[in-house]
Design a protein around this motif. Sequence first.
Motif, PDB file in Angstrom:
ATOM      1  N   CYS A  57       0.988  -1.076  -0.088  1.00  0.00           N
ATOM      2  CA  CYS A  57      -0.014   0.044  -0.056  1.00  0.00           C
ATOM      3  C   CYS A  57       0.847   1.154  -0.048  1.00  0.00           C
ATOM      4  CB  CYS A  57      -0.984  -0.080   1.196  1.00  0.00           C
ATOM      5  SG  CYS A  57       0.035  -0.035   2.742  1.00  0.00           S
ATOM      6  N   LEU A  58       0.222   2.316   0.406  1.00  0.00           N
ATOM      7  CA  LEU A  58       1.112   3.404   0.337  1.00  0.00           C
ATOM      8  C   LEU A  58       2.205   3.743   1.318  1.00  0.00           C
ATOM      9  CD1 LEU A  58       1.703   6.283  -1.017  1.00  0.00           C
ATOM     10  CD2 LEU A  58      -0.198   7.195   0.522  1.00  0.00           C
ATOM     11  N   GLY A  59       1.595   3.434   2.768  1.00  0.00           N
ATOM     12  CA  GLY A  59       2.259   3.791   3.953  1.00  0.00           C
ATOM     13  C   GLY A  59       2.782   2.534   4.714  1.00  0.00           C
ATOM     14  N   ASN A  60       2.333   1.365   4.033  1.00  0.00           N
ATOM     15  CA  ASN A  60       2.679   0.201   5.073  1.00  0.00           C
ATOM     16  C   ASN A  60       2.310   0.235   6.492  1.00  0.00           C
ATOM     17  OD1 ASN A  60       5.721  -1.967   5.623  1.00  0.00           O
ATOM     18  ND2 ASN A  60       3.557  -2.579   5.022  1.00  0.00           N
ATOM     19  N   ILE A  61       1.282   1.006   6.844  1.00  0.00           N
ATOM     20  CA  ILE A  61       0.800   0.867   8.187  1.00  0.00           C
ATOM     21  C   ILE A  61      -0.480   0.640   8.470  1.00  0.00           C
ATOM     22  CG2 ILE A  61       2.719   2.229   9.229  1.00  0.00           C
ATOM     23  CD1 ILE A  61       0.981   4.756   9.178  1.00  0.00           C
ATOM     24  N   VAL A  62      -1.439   0.865   7.388  1.00  0.00           N
ATOM     25  CA  VAL A  62      -2.820   0.444   7.451  1.00  0.00           C
ATOM     26  C   VAL A  62      -3.306  -1.011   6.751  1.00  0.00           C
ATOM     27  CG1 VAL A  62      -5.320   1.266   7.283  1.00  0.00           C
ATOM     28  CG2 VAL A  62      -3.446   2.765   7.804  1.00  0.00           C
ATOM     29  N   ARG A  63      -3.263  -0.686   5.423  1.00  0.00           N
ATOM     30  CA  ARG A  63      -3.956  -1.893   4.612  1.00  0.00           C
ATOM     31  C   ARG A  63      -2.903  -3.184   4.445  1.00  0.00           C
ATOM     32  NH1 ARG A  63      -5.211   2.176  -0.203  1.00  0.00           N
ATOM     33  NH2 ARG A  63      -3.439   2.782   0.759  1.00  0.00           N
ATOM     34  N   PHE A  88       7.051   7.336   4.099  1.00  0.00           N
ATOM     35  CA  PHE A  88       6.356   8.281   4.837  1.00  0.00           C
ATOM     36  C   PHE A  88       6.430   7.778   6.361  1.00  0.00           C
ATOM     37  CE2 PHE A  88       3.225   9.696   1.581  1.00  0.00           C
ATOM     38  CZ  PHE A  88       4.113  10.314   0.777  1.00  0.00           C
ATOM     39  N   HIS A  89       6.159   6.415   6.506  1.00  0.00           N
ATOM     40  CA  HIS A  89       6.030   6.031   7.787  1.00  0.00           C
ATOM     41  C   HIS A  89       7.048   4.815   8.110  1.00  0.00           C
ATOM     42  CE1 HIS A  89       2.253   8.173   8.685  1.00  0.00           C
ATOM     43  NE2 HIS A  89       2.210   7.813   7.235  1.00  0.00           N
ATOM     44  N   ASP A 139      -8.486   3.557   1.028  1.00  0.00           N
ATOM     45  CA  ASP A 139      -7.482   4.222   1.957  1.00  0.00           C
ATOM     46  C   ASP A 139      -8.400   4.874   3.086  1.00  0.00           C
ATOM     47  OD1 ASP A 139      -5.814   5.615   3.790  1.00  0.00           O
ATOM     48  OD2 ASP A 139      -5.046   6.812   2.269  1.00  0.00           O
ATOM     49  N   TRP A 153      -7.409   6.260   5.989  1.00  0.00           N
ATOM     50  CA  TRP A 153      -6.563   7.244   6.844  1.00  0.00           C
ATOM     51  C   TRP A 153      -7.348   8.175   7.546  1.00  0.00           C
ATOM     52  CZ3 TRP A 153      -2.326   6.337   9.066  1.00  0.00           C
ATOM     53  CH2 TRP A 153      -1.540   7.260   9.633  1.00  0.00           C
ATOM     54  N   TYR A 154      -8.153   9.082   6.633  1.00  0.00           N
ATOM     55  CA  TYR A 154      -8.639  10.441   7.279  1.00  0.00           C
ATOM     56  C   TYR A 154     -10.381  10.318   7.639  1.00  0.00           C
ATOM     57  CZ  TYR A 154      -4.554  12.459   5.567  1.00  0.00           C
ATOM     58  OH  TYR A 154      -3.201  12.966   5.154  1.00  0.00           O
TER      59      TYR A 154
HETATM   60  P1  4NP Z   1      -1.760   2.765   4.039  1.00  0.00           P
HETATM   61  O1  4NP Z   1      -2.639   3.995   4.684  1.00  0.00           O
HETATM   62  O2  4NP Z   1      -1.172   3.104   2.754  1.00  0.00           O
HETATM   63  O3  4NP Z   1      -2.834   1.730   3.768  1.00  0.00           O
HETATM   64  O4  4NP Z   1      -0.684   2.459   5.127  1.00  0.00           O
HETATM   65  C1  4NP Z   1      -1.879   5.218   4.828  1.00  0.00           C
HETATM   66  C2  4NP Z   1      -0.910   5.578   5.651  1.00  0.00           C
HETATM   67  C3  4NP Z   1      -0.541   7.001   5.756  1.00  0.00           C
HETATM   68  C4  4NP Z   1      -1.036   7.896   4.907  1.00  0.00           C
HETATM   69  C5  4NP Z   1      -2.033   7.558   3.923  1.00  0.00           C
HETATM   70  C6  4NP Z   1      -2.453   6.157   4.041  1.00  0.00           C
HETATM   71  N1  4NP Z   1      -0.522   8.991   4.982  1.00  0.00           N
HETATM   72  O5  4NP Z   1      -1.015  10.018   4.459  1.00  0.00           O
HETATM   73  O6  4NP Z   1       0.276   9.380   5.588  1.00  0.00           O
END
Ligand code: 4NP
Length: 163
Positions: free
Chosen positions: A11-17, A48-49, A129, A131-132
């Motif tokens: 995914c984008l951040g590798n912390i949620v999905r 980012f994370h 996503d 996140w928000y």
């Molecule tokens: P992920 O979720 O890609 O599922 O880990 C996100 C984590 C962080 C952000 C966006 C999506 N962010 O904007 O920081």
Amino acid sequence: MSKQTHILFVCLGNIVRSPLAEHMFQHLANEAGVGDRFSVDSAGTSAFHVGESPDSRMRRVAASNGLKYDGASRQVENDDFERFDMIIAMDGDNRRNLLLMAQKQNYEHKVHLMRAFDSQAIPTDPVPDPWYGGMDGFEKVYKIIERSCQGLLDALQSGELEV
Ligand code: 4NP
């Protein structure tokens, strides 16, 4: 023992999905008695994370469904395209970024979209996503990832999908 299938969820951040997808897939494979046939990991297209633990909101929803996990975010690396048999993107943006990396090594065929394995979606649907948004978004993502991982496991087990 037959060769393990190596799967990377992205995914984008590798912390949620993608951390949830990684642990969900392993959990379902374990429950089906075939956990040792797979080696799974997850990563983010962004840095980012990097080093952070999985998102606490997503982990809370997973724990309430009996799935506990931990980990640390990392970014996708060029080596991943060699090491993994399947690289599964949570949405189209991440798929595009993965294809840009994959094409340098002619590994485009390894890049897949997660919801291609969701029985209740069309293949191009994203894993949204959350996140928000509110907790309902995390509940929805949990169910999408559970269905998609089950569909992926079934496709691999039945031989419908060969990697
Ligand atoms: P992920 O979720 O890609 O599922 O880990 C996100 C984590 C962080 C952000 C966006 C999506 N962010 O904007 O920081």
